[in-house]
Design a protein around this motif. Structure first.
Motif, PDB file in Angstrom:
ATOM      1  N   MET B   1    -104.026 -30.990 -40.192  1.00 13.01           N
ATOM      2  CA  MET B   1    -104.087 -29.807 -40.951  1.00 13.01           C
ATOM      3  C   MET B   1    -102.682 -29.075 -40.725  1.00 13.01           C
ATOM      4  N   HIS B   2    -101.707 -29.868 -40.881  1.00 17.80           N
ATOM      5  CA  HIS B   2    -100.464 -29.025 -40.871  1.00 17.80           C
ATOM      6  C   HIS B   2    -100.103 -28.559 -42.255  1.00 17.80           C
ATOM      7  N   LEU B  36     -92.410 -38.069 -50.335  1.00 22.31           N
ATOM      8  CA  LEU B  36     -91.995 -38.403 -49.008  1.00 22.31           C
ATOM      9  C   LEU B  36     -92.609 -38.052 -47.932  1.00 22.31           C
ATOM     10  N   GLN B  37     -93.082 -36.644 -48.035  1.00 28.18           N
ATOM     11  CA  GLN B  37     -93.818 -35.775 -46.904  1.00 28.18           C
ATOM     12  C   GLN B  37     -95.369 -36.321 -47.047  1.00 28.18           C
ATOM     13  N   GLN B  38     -95.780 -37.116 -48.036  1.00 29.44           N
ATOM     14  CA  GLN B  38     -97.137 -37.547 -47.937  1.00 29.44           C
ATOM     15  C   GLN B  38     -98.031 -36.423 -47.586  1.00 29.44           C
ATOM     16  N   VAL B  39     -98.033 -35.271 -48.456  1.00 33.06           N
ATOM     17  CA  VAL B  39     -98.829 -34.212 -48.236  1.00 33.06           C
ATOM     18  C   VAL B  39    -100.300 -34.574 -48.787  1.00 33.06           C
ATOM     19  N   GLU B  40    -101.332 -34.222 -48.090  1.00 34.05           N
ATOM     20  CA  GLU B  40    -102.796 -34.606 -48.372  1.00 34.05           C
ATOM     21  C   GLU B  40    -103.100 -33.452 -49.477  1.00 34.05           C
ATOM     22  N   GLU B  41    -103.183 -33.768 -50.611  1.00 31.95           N
ATOM     23  CA  GLU B  41    -103.518 -32.717 -51.642  1.00 31.95           C
ATOM     24  C   GLU B  41    -104.941 -32.090 -51.491  1.00 31.95           C
ATOM     25  N   ASP B  42    -105.782 -32.747 -51.020  1.00 26.52           N
ATOM     26  CA  ASP B  42    -107.048 -31.915 -50.835  1.00 26.52           C
ATOM     27  C   ASP B  42    -107.166 -30.773 -49.996  1.00 26.52           C
ATOM     28  N   ILE B  43    -106.358 -31.486 -48.696  1.00 29.03           N
ATOM     29  CA  ILE B  43    -106.146 -30.302 -47.888  1.00 29.03           C
ATOM     30  C   ILE B  43    -105.266 -29.112 -48.193  1.00 29.03           C
ATOM     31  N   LEU B  44    -104.139 -29.226 -48.926  1.00 26.76           N
ATOM     32  CA  LEU B  44    -103.415 -28.386 -49.295  1.00 26.76           C
ATOM     33  C   LEU B  44    -104.118 -27.460 -50.199  1.00 26.76           C
ATOM     34  N   ARG B  45    -105.038 -27.994 -51.038  1.00 27.34           N
ATOM     35  CA  ARG B  45    -105.708 -27.364 -52.142  1.00 27.34           C
ATOM     36  C   ARG B  45    -106.867 -26.368 -51.099  1.00 27.34           C
TER      37      ARG B  45
END
Ligand SMILES: Nc1ncnc2c1ncn2[C@@H]1O[C@H](COP(=O)(O)OP(=O)(O)OP(=O)(O)O)[C@@H](O)[C@H]1O
Ligand SMILES: [Mg+2]
Ligand SMILES: [Zn+2]
Lengths: 243, 132
Positions: B1-2, B36-45
């Motif tokens: 959850m970062h 690069l940062q592999q951000v989880e789109e679902d969590i970000l959303r």
């Protein structure tokens, strides 16, 4: 395109009462040792403290503290683990024992990233161990952390003190408060640095003797807090920071 | 959850722009996320939807992905970041601080870790639309 990270840094640090960068124009003068011991002594007095190792390319506070396998927790950001009573953050959690060859721009980026995602929570003091010199890390920190104060370390050598004088004038131009100057690794009782410090209008905090037994205390905080160095740091804590 | 912390930064920056541009209501926020940062789109959303201030309540968040381009400063070689060459722990480390890529990735041509991330590093606020 806008980098959104900087806009959240003030929010991240809003519950931290004092933020102190331990810094020097010169390398190898004992910044990491002073920063770590200072944080430990504050923790021993019951204050909530954090230590942030900003020397990304040559971190050493994890070795001074003897950190083994601590890792931050992920919770609405990164929550630093509590190590020896202090909230402790270092890039080593992520770079491991690999070298981190970073240029100025990368150093700024990593610094902004960690400041924007680290959840320090409520702290009385956040102590920052700075890399040597007065370039990127100092300038970024001053720009991004409005309440920053500096504690400057020098040795008895004029070579160190000359760079420290330049740092003092830079910080004055930037209107950053300077808590004072520590003279480390003193080999005799000469008061030259003390006088020179007063001449430039900065508080002389203490003189720390060179301690040939220090090496054995590295990695063992109980031993570290029993050194002559810790005794001198206690003076700074009691006479300056807490008075 | 970062991702939550990154979402907070996006909202803070977007709010600042909305205020500067005197937007009464924000309709659309475009965010660019580097690979690069592999951000989880679902969590970000999800985090963005939870953090929305009232003048953002009808805002749509558009998330675009950007490939990560790297260029070697020693030999000049350019290449694209691929996560499948890396183990999970390394991907996670880079996820938290993309600059540690310099500790794990080397130029495929000359082996140097002295490269530049020319594109697709982190999370950027690309555009914001609204009504005054
Ligand atoms: N008072 C002292 N007596 C003896 N040794 C000391 C003393 N202070 C520091 N040292 C030793 O000197 C070396 C440099 O100290 P330290 O790493 O704290 O300096 P630094 O200013 O943080 O260096 P850098 O610029 O590389 O970050 C270390 O090996 C440390 O153990
Ligand atoms: Mg150091
Ligand atoms: Zn190369």
């Amino acid at each position: 395109m806008i980098d959104p990270r900087e806009d959240v840094i003030t929010e991240r640090l809003k519950n931290v009462s004092r933020i102190i960068a331990v810094s020097s124009g010169k390398g190898g003068v004992g910044k990491s040792l002073v920063a770590t011991t200072l944080t430990l002594e504050l923790a021993r007095r019951g204050y909530k403290v954090g230590l942030f190792d900003l020397d990304f390319t040559s971190p050493s506070t994890h070795l001074i503290l003897g950190v083994k396998d601590a890792q931050p927790k992920e919770e609405k950001g990164i929550v630093p683990p509590i190590v020896n009573g202090l909230a402790y953050m270092t890039l080593v959690y992520y770079s491991g024992n690999q070298a981190a060859p970073l240029r100025g721009k990368d150093i700024s980026n990593a610094l902004i990233e960690l400041l924007s995602v680290t959840q320090w929570g409520k702290l009385d003091f956040l102590i920052i161990d700075m890399p040597p010199g007065i370039s990127d890390a100092v300038l970024d920190l001053v720009r991004l952390v409005k309440r920053i104060e500096f504690l400057i370390v020098t040795t008895s050598s004029l070579l160190a003190f000359e760079t420290v004088k330049k740092q003092v004038s830079l910080l004055r131009d930037l209107k950053v408060p300077i808590i004072g100057i520590v003279e480390n690794m003193k080999m005799n009782s000469a008061q030259t640095i003390e006088r020179e410090t007063e001449k430039i209008g900065v508080k002389f905090l203490t003189g720390i003797p060179f301690d040939s037994t220090l090496e054995e205390a590295l990695g063992d905080v109980t031993k570290l807090c029993n050194t002559a160095i810790a005794n001198k740091i206690i003076q700074i804590v009691e006479k300056t920071l807490l008075s | 959850m970062h991702e939550w912390a990154l979402a907070e930064a996006v909202i803070a920056a977007a709010e600042k722009i909305a205020e500067k541009e005197k937007l009464r209501e924000v309709k659309e926020v475009t965010i660019k996320v580097g690979e690069l940062q592999q951000v989880e789109e679902d969590i970000l959303r999800f985090a963005l939807s939870q953090l929305k201030p009232s003048n953002f309540k009808n805002a749509e968040f558009r998330i675009t992905k950007a490939r990560t381009a790297l260029r070697c400063r020693v030999c000049g070689n350019s290449w694209l970041f691929k996560r499948n060459n890396l183990d999970a722990a390394t991907v996670e480390a880079i996820h938290f601080v993309p600059e540690v890529a310099h500790s794990y990735i080397k130029c495929p041509k000359c082996g140097s870790p002295d490269f530049e991330i020319t594109e697709g590093r982190g999370v950027w606020l690309e555009n914001i639309k609204g009504v005054r």
